[in-house]
Design a protein around this motif. Structure first.
Motif: not given
Length: 234
Positions: A6-20
């Motif tokens: 929920f939330g796909y700004g700068k933090m959301g994109k960083t979370i996505e990268r680290i989760a992957l």
């Protein structure tokens, strides 16, 4: 894990990268204007949205039996309701003003220093936080958590945004500067010296990593938790 963001700004994109990088899958990316998204396969949700929708995101996850990790600040007037709703639905919930592992250790250091300083009344206490210009709330949730930690250990009664002459109030100065991930400074100042502790984030990776670790920890649990539970600090 299958994660909803929920939330796909700068933090959301960083979370996505680290989760992957940690072997997880992102199955939903939800922004304020997102519609008709699917949550049936989600193992855990991570919310770094905006204050106006954070509470509804959290309640949606409770209603669908999805554990949720929330890092959005500025909505905490409804925190008590969120806790009650979590208990009502037998859900799983972690809120933290800051998921950085270093910041959570800093919270513990702040508490210990406040304990040491509580009887030394010649020192005045102040807080300063500096963040990027896109940060919507002031003071930061991290600064509020630091102030609350000091209040629990000393005769201080409350905090205020900006300078104050009230000896029972902790002043918090907030600064917004371009491209600053986050700096927090706690100061004890007397006429003869000054004691400071500080934490400076170098980038968003620390916040994102902590949020993903919290999500990994929360999966398959029930209840309301904090980062102290995640890090074994209780």
């Amino acid at each position: 894990m299958k994660i909803a963001l929920f939330g796909y700004g700068k933090m959301g994109k960083t979370i996505e990268r680290i989760a992957l990088e940690r072997g997880h899958t992102i199955v939903a990316k939800i922004d304020v204007d997102s519609k008709d998204y699917e949550l049936s396969e989600v193992d855990v949700a991570i919310d770094f949205s905006v204050p106006s929708v954070a509470f509804s995101n959290i309640n949606l996850c409770f209603s669908k039996n999805i554990p949720i990790v929330s890092g959005t600040t500025g909505w905490l007037k409804d925190f008590g309701k969120a806790v009650k709703n979590c208990e009502k639905h037998n859900g799983a919930f972690i809120y933290a003003s800051n998921y950085s592992l270093g910041v959570n250790l800093f919270f513990e250091l702040n508490t210990q220093l406040a304990k040491l300083m509580k009887d030394f009344n010649d020192y005045t206490i102040s807080l300063e936080e500096t963040h990027h210009t896109q940060k919507l709330d002031a003071p930061s949730g991290t600064a509020i958590t630091l102030a609350e930690g000091i209040i629990e250990q000393t005769t201080k009664e409350k905090w205020s945004l900006g300078v104050t002459e009230d000896e029972h109030t902790i002043p918090i100065v907030s600064k917004r500067i371009e491209n600053v991930p986050g700096t927090h400074v706690v100061s004890y100042t007397s006429s003869i010296d000054e004691i400071e502790i500080s934490h400076t984030a170098k980038n968003r990776d620390g916040f994102a990593l902590g949020a993903v670790i919290a999500a990994e920890w929360l999966k398959d649990k029930k209840g309301v938790f904090t980062m102290k539970d995640v890090l074994g600090l209780k």
